[in-house]
Design a protein around this motif. Structure first.
Motif, PDB file in Angstrom:
ATOM      1  N   LEU A 112      -3.482   6.760  -4.912  1.00 39.56           N
ATOM      2  CA  LEU A 112      -2.373   6.425  -4.030  1.00 39.56           C
ATOM      3  C   LEU A 112      -2.817   5.258  -3.158  1.00 39.56           C
ATOM      4  O   LEU A 112      -3.860   5.327  -2.518  1.00 39.56           O
ATOM      5  N   ASN A 113      -2.027   4.195  -3.151  1.00 37.25           N
ATOM      6  CA  ASN A 113      -2.358   3.021  -2.351  1.00 37.25           C
ATOM      7  C   ASN A 113      -2.380   3.411  -0.871  1.00 37.25           C
ATOM      8  O   ASN A 113      -1.385   3.852  -0.329  1.00 37.25           O
ATOM      9  N   PRO A 114      -3.542   3.253  -0.215  1.00 41.50           N
ATOM     10  CA  PRO A 114      -3.665   3.739   1.159  1.00 41.50           C
ATOM     11  C   PRO A 114      -2.744   3.035   2.149  1.00 41.50           C
ATOM     12  O   PRO A 114      -2.539   3.513   3.245  1.00 41.50           O
ATOM     13  N   ARG A 115      -2.209   1.879   1.782  1.00 35.98           N
ATOM     14  CA  ARG A 115      -1.383   1.139   2.740  1.00 35.98           C
ATOM     15  C   ARG A 115       0.109   1.337   2.511  1.00 35.98           C
ATOM     16  O   ARG A 115       0.921   0.652   3.094  1.00 35.98           O
ATOM     17  N   MET A 116       0.462   2.235   1.618  1.00 37.62           N
ATOM     18  CA  MET A 116       1.887   2.484   1.388  1.00 37.62           C
ATOM     19  C   MET A 116       2.243   3.877   1.887  1.00 37.62           C
ATOM     20  O   MET A 116       1.433   4.786   1.821  1.00 37.62           O
ATOM     21  N   THR A 117       3.473   4.019   2.368  1.00 36.31           N
ATOM     22  CA  THR A 117       3.909   5.352   2.781  1.00 36.31           C
ATOM     23  C   THR A 117       4.274   6.153   1.540  1.00 36.31           C
ATOM     24  O   THR A 117       4.471   5.593   0.461  1.00 36.31           O
ATOM     25  N   ASP A 156       7.361   4.944  -0.081  1.00 35.08           N
ATOM     26  CA  ASP A 156       7.170   3.739  -0.884  1.00 35.08           C
ATOM     27  C   ASP A 156       6.478   4.053  -2.202  1.00 35.08           C
ATOM     28  O   ASP A 156       6.797   3.478  -3.241  1.00 35.08           O
ATOM     29  N   GLU A 197       8.311   3.575  -5.752  1.00 40.51           N
ATOM     30  CA  GLU A 197       7.889   2.414  -6.538  1.00 40.51           C
ATOM     31  C   GLU A 197       8.419   2.433  -7.973  1.00 40.51           C
ATOM     32  O   GLU A 197       8.993   1.443  -8.422  1.00 40.51           O
ATOM     33  N   GLN A 235       7.590   9.395   5.530  1.00 39.38           N
ATOM     34  CA  GLN A 235       7.048   8.199   6.182  1.00 39.38           C
ATOM     35  C   GLN A 235       5.559   8.325   6.494  1.00 39.38           C
ATOM     36  O   GLN A 235       4.998   7.485   7.166  1.00 39.38           O
ATOM     37  N   PHE A 256       1.424   8.490   5.590  1.00 37.76           N
ATOM     38  CA  PHE A 256       0.519   7.771   4.695  1.00 37.76           C
ATOM     39  C   PHE A 256      -0.360   8.768   3.938  1.00 37.76           C
ATOM     40  O   PHE A 256      -0.591   9.882   4.423  1.00 37.76           O
ATOM     41  N   HIS A 264      -3.443   9.307   3.604  1.00 37.03           N
ATOM     42  CA  HIS A 264      -4.618   9.933   4.220  1.00 37.03           C
ATOM     43  C   HIS A 264      -4.258  11.093   5.128  1.00 37.03           C
ATOM     44  O   HIS A 264      -5.123  11.822   5.588  1.00 37.03           O
TER      45      HIS A 264
END
Lengths: 675, 299
Positions: free
Chosen positions: A460-465, A468, A472, A504, A506, A508
């Protein structure tokens, strides 16, 4: 706990704390246990339970920020916690030695293994030079490395994983310690190698009389190895007992649930696994009272308010639980069971039937990775990761793919989704050959085949909620937009058991199990027909693993999905699959209905693999087929039958002729000259 | 109902991102006093440059033959130079040039660097080979000498200084971005995104670039300081900002002749330059510590 004769190590109310930005956190909260000479005590718990930290605390091998804040660690009547750094150094290795999980990173790559063993002796003993050498050779022979003298001058990278673990054990034994602390000694190894190492540890223990503290999460290993078991949860001991009592009549609800959440070879496939709700609490946010109460099915008011003491139930059986009256527990259990059955009955319309049409057909699939050398990247050979794979999957069916590491099972999954281009063979999905189609058509197909990855932390991309992430695929395939998209994301979250409030957040902010749910929700977004689950539950704790397995089966029911379930864990594969393929060095050696395969494995490799799985039942120790050696390198596979180098019944034909995959009974195919 | 949900979603999202930003700022201030002071100083310089016409008491290029080489006093707080221009006003206006050059050089070299780095790292092979060898060639020449050469070739003008600095700085960004791209290309979330059918552009834009932010920000802050000093050096040598524009480097160059008789002419522009560069460098270090999870967790 009264002090008994022959007690080697007594840990008494040990607390370990770590300093963090937000103050001290307690990783271990008052753990007590003891170990006698020649005994094996297992410390069992899930990740984050403090089991490894406890083990490291004994030798004060903690990171700088951690320290044992109170309690006593008595080793031969010396309190290790009060020793100076210089004094404890004399205990490490000499009196108490450690074996770590990852043999790859624990050996120094620039020294020969001989030097590393000799160093371990030199630190504590002053011997004439020649004796160091002969002692080291002796040790290597002791741990069963053939050709020990020649191996002395070899570097760690020239050894396989299992051999390195043997070297680690040799180093641990260098000074004949009284106690060995083994932290997950077999977790990083394949099952057949794990079986070898467990045999070795047991043999050494009877020969040398060393006591072993075995830190593990694997109840199968515990049942095989341990005399007594200490179950830890959230930094506390919740139950302590001898191994047979623990498995037969677990007292603490956590132990009980833990035992039930592991799928076993004999688990009925039509039953749901007993999952423990929620996940292990964070060290920053410990529940009040009994630390297990938020997840405990029997929890009552007192559990929420007060912390239970570790109660003696007789015969050295201790449990940290308020419910000690068995009858009360039974009553509650019944109440509880009724509740659970209301929600958790599954009957399976798709289960066990695969007359449905074929959704995926794989024929002669091959993937060779070139090995290049030199300035001009000349190809000097190939790694045959997948070498002629053929199978099919029907609608609503789960096909399990098992094998040891390096057998090409993950590569197969990637080939089917065209994440890798195959060297040869074809993949037919819904009647369309997808191994040779253009990018545009491939994108359409990807909508129908989705992937669930192993590691829920890194996929999971850490910078996307979360919104998102799940949105995707909807965006990529331009399926829905705006409010509709939002509604769909919420629907997906609810399907996998998360809530709309998570949208919303993240990645982590979630636990491992929840992240895997997010991964599954993303895979389901495009309403696929086939999910490829590549070790989808391997990185999860057993209690959470059961939740995810249940979820996958529910989804199959509801949506009629097909799964290709790739795993090295045979119990899990047996539980979830209708049919199972066994792979060895890029080839299928046996394929059969899962019940048939596990009851009557025909290929010698399948037999060995199945018998090597540790069974979580201390009394049911069956005869085990221990394979010699390890999986050969796929860049230079053996001739003829690739398994003949390790096969116990190999003949001359096996060395020269490659066996075909023959159908021995309907639906049961095996590639062996003996059938 | 549906619309309400979208509104709610937007608000919640704003909240968390805003909240996270505030939370990070708080953490930065607490853990990095030096970095906080640097940021404060940089903001002050930006403010001064924006408000230069209000702050500066005199026109920076106005010559006054009556009062040449006067030391700091009541009317000219930092004194005047050999043409009677007010030093304080010139320093204030000079900050505009320093920041303009620094900012443009960093932004353009970042854009080019990210482009070349991403292309090189993602596609690899021959493209990577060619791009990286060109970058190697540029980096093998000492940066100031290269900038000198380019600036001399193009003639003295602010935009030429910027072009020279962009050529010098781009390879550094390209290097770092390529490394990050190689790492990110192999991560599981990129593979996960590929498996759902994402395009190359999407992977780079949505997954790669947001995840390489930390090293780029650190490098940008260091490159900013270096660009300012390079501009001053080029101006000092007479091939940077053309006179009579008030550049700090140019001021130092003019002042060097009067070093003994009018030391304030060297002292104040030199101080402005040194403090500014120091602030950017310290900020870069502080950001590096803050953004690297390994270092910040130790504290």
């Amino acid at each position: 706990m009264a002090k008994e004769s022959g007690v080697l190590l007594q840990v008494d109310k040990m607390k370990t704390v770590f300093q963090t930005q937000s103050g001290y956190i307690e990783a271990v909260n008052g753990i007590s246990f003891h170990i006698k000479k020649g005994e094996t005590v297992a410390i069992v718990g899930e990740s984050g339970s403090g089991k490894s930290v406890s083990a490291m605390s004994i030798l004060r091998l903690l990171e700088k920020s951690g320290k044992v804040s109170s309690g006593r660690i008595l080793f031969k009547d010396i309190n290790l916690n009060e020793l100076s750094d210089e004094e404890i150094r004399k205990v490490r290795g000499k009196e108490i030695a450690m074996i770590f999980q990852d043999p790859m990173s624990c050996l120094d790559p620039v020294y020969t293994i001989g030097d590393q063993i000799i160093e371990a002796i030199k630190i504590h003993e002053d011997l004439p030079k020649k004796e160091y050498y002969s002692r080291a050779v002796e040790l290597l022979q002791l741990v069963g490395l053939p050709d020990a003298k020649a191996r002395m001058s070899i570097y760690p990278h020239q050894l396989s994983g299992g051999q390195r673990q043997r070297v680690m054990i040799a180093i641990a034994l260098a000074c004949r310690p009284n106690l060995i602390i083994a932290d997950e000694p077999t977790t990083a190894l394949d099952v057949t190698v794990q079986a070898q190492i467990m045999e070795l540890l047991k043999k050494l223990q009877t020969e040398l009389g060393t006591a072993i503290i075995l830190v593990t999460h694997d109840l199968g290993v515990v049942a095989e190895m341990a005399d007594r078991v200490v179950v830890v949860y959230a930094g506390q001991v919740v139950e302590e007992s001898n191994v047979i009592d623990l498995f037969n009549k677990p007292e603490h609800p956590y132990t009980e649930a833990l035992l039930q959440s592991v799928p076993r070879i004999e688990t009925n496939k039509n039953e749901r696994l007993m999952a423990i709700k929620g996940s292990v609490p964070s060290l920053y946010d410990m529940p009040t009272g009994c630390r297990f109460h938020p997840r405990c099915p029997y929890a009552s008011e007192i559990c929420r308010q007060e912390e239970p003491p570790l109660m003696n139930l007789g015969e050295n059986h201790y449990s940290k639980c308020w419910i000690k009256e068995k009858d009360i527990k039974k009553v509650m259990q019944n109440v509880n069971h009724n509740e659970q059955e209301d929600i958790e009955i599954i009957d399976s319309p798709h289960f066990g039937k695969h007359q449905n049409k074929k959704i995926l057909e794989v024929h002669g699939l091959k993937k060779y990775f070139p090995i290049t050398k030199g300035f001009f990247s000349r190809t000097v050979g190939y790694v045959r990761a997948v070498d002629g794979l053929s199978f099919d999957i029907h609608e609503g069916e789960t096909l399990g793919l098992v094998g040891e590491s390096g057998c090409g099972k993950s590569t197969s999954g990637r080939l089917i989704t065209s994440l890798l281009k195959p060297t040869g063979g074809s993949v037919t999905f819904n009647g369309q050959d997808i191994s040779r189609i253009n990018r545009h058509a491939l994108k359409k197909v990807r909508q129908r085949i989705q992937f669930v990855f192993q590691d829920p932390y890194s996929t999971l991309n850490p910078r996307m909620t979360v919104g998102d992430i799940i949105g995707e695929p909807l965006e990529v395939h331009r399926l829905v937009k705006g409010t509709e998209k939002y509604a769909r994301i919420v629907e997906l979250l609810e399907t996998v058991g998360l809530t709309r409030n998570d949208i919303q957040k993240f990645p982590h902010q979630f636990s491992g199990g929840q992240r895997q749910r997010i991964g599954i929700a993303r895979a389901l977004a495009t309403e696929p027909d086939l999910l490829i689950c590549d070790e989808a539950v391997s990185a999860l704790d057993v209690s959470v693993q059961a939740q995810i397995l249940n979820l996958l089966r529910d989804l199959q029911q509801k949506l009629g999905l097909s799964y290709l379930f790739i795993s090295h864990d045979l119990n899990v594969v047996k539980y979830i699959s209708h049919r199972v393929c066994v792979m060895y060095l890029g080839e299928i050696v046996e394929i059969a209905d899962s019940e048939v395969l596990f009851q009557n494995p025909l290929h010698p490799y399948s037999q060995a693999l199945i018998s090597a799985v540790p069974i979580p039942d201390p009394e049911g120790k069956s005869e085990r087929i221990i394979l010699e050696g390890e999986v050969p390198s796929p860049s230079n596979p053996p001739s003829g039958c690739k398994f003949h180098t390790r096969c116990l019944i190999a003949t001359d034909t096996c060395q020269t002729q490659q066996p075909d995959l023959k159908e021995v009974s309907p639906g049961h195919k095996v590639a062996c000259h003996n059938y | 109902m549906q619309e309400l949900q979208t509104v709610e979603k937007v608000i919640l999202k704003e909240n968390t991102k805003m909240f996270q930003f505030k939370e990070n700022c708080r953490r930065f201030i607490r853990s990095n006093p030096i970095g906080t002071i640097s940021i404060g100083f940089i903001l002050l310089v930006i403010l001064i440059s924006v408000l230069a016409p209000i702050i500066a008491p005199y026109d920076p290029v106005l010559q006054n033959r009556q009062s040449i080489l006067i030391g700091p006093n009541g009317t000219h707080i930092l004194g005047t130079d050999e043409l009677g221009r007010d030093v304080f006003s010139r320093i204030v206006y000079g900050s505009r040039i320093s920041l303009l050059v620094g900012f443009s050089a960093v932004v353009f070299s970042m854009i080019f660097g990210i482009f070349f780095g991403v292309v090189s790292g993602y596609f690899g092979g021959v493209i990577d080979m060619i791009v990286q060898r060109i970058m190697d060639a540029i980096m093998s020449i000492p940066s100031l000498i290269l900038a000198l050469f380019i600036a001399a070739l193009l003639g003295p003008a602010i935009q030429n200084v910027i072009i020279a600095l962009v050529i010098v700085e781009t390879p550094r960004f390209a290097r770092i971005v390529r490394g990050e791209m190689l790492r990110i290309r192999e991560t599981n979330y990129v593979e996960a995104s590929r498996s759902i059918g994402s395009s190359v552009f999407r992977i780079i834009w949505k997954h790669a670039i947001p995840n390489m932010g930390a090293p780029i920000i650190v490098l940008a802050s260091l490159a900013f300081g270096q660009s300012i000093i390079a501009e001053a050096s080029l101006s000092f040598l007479g091939i940077g900002t053309p006179p009579p524009n008030p550049s700090w480097g140019l001021m130092l160059s003019d002042a060097s002749r009067f070093m003994e008789t009018a030391p304030w002419l060297v002292l104040f522009p030199g101080l402005a330059l040194a403090l500014c560069v120091l602030a950017f460098n310290l900020l870069g270090d502080a950001l590096r510590d803050f953004l690297d999870p390994k270092i910040s967790s130790k504290k």
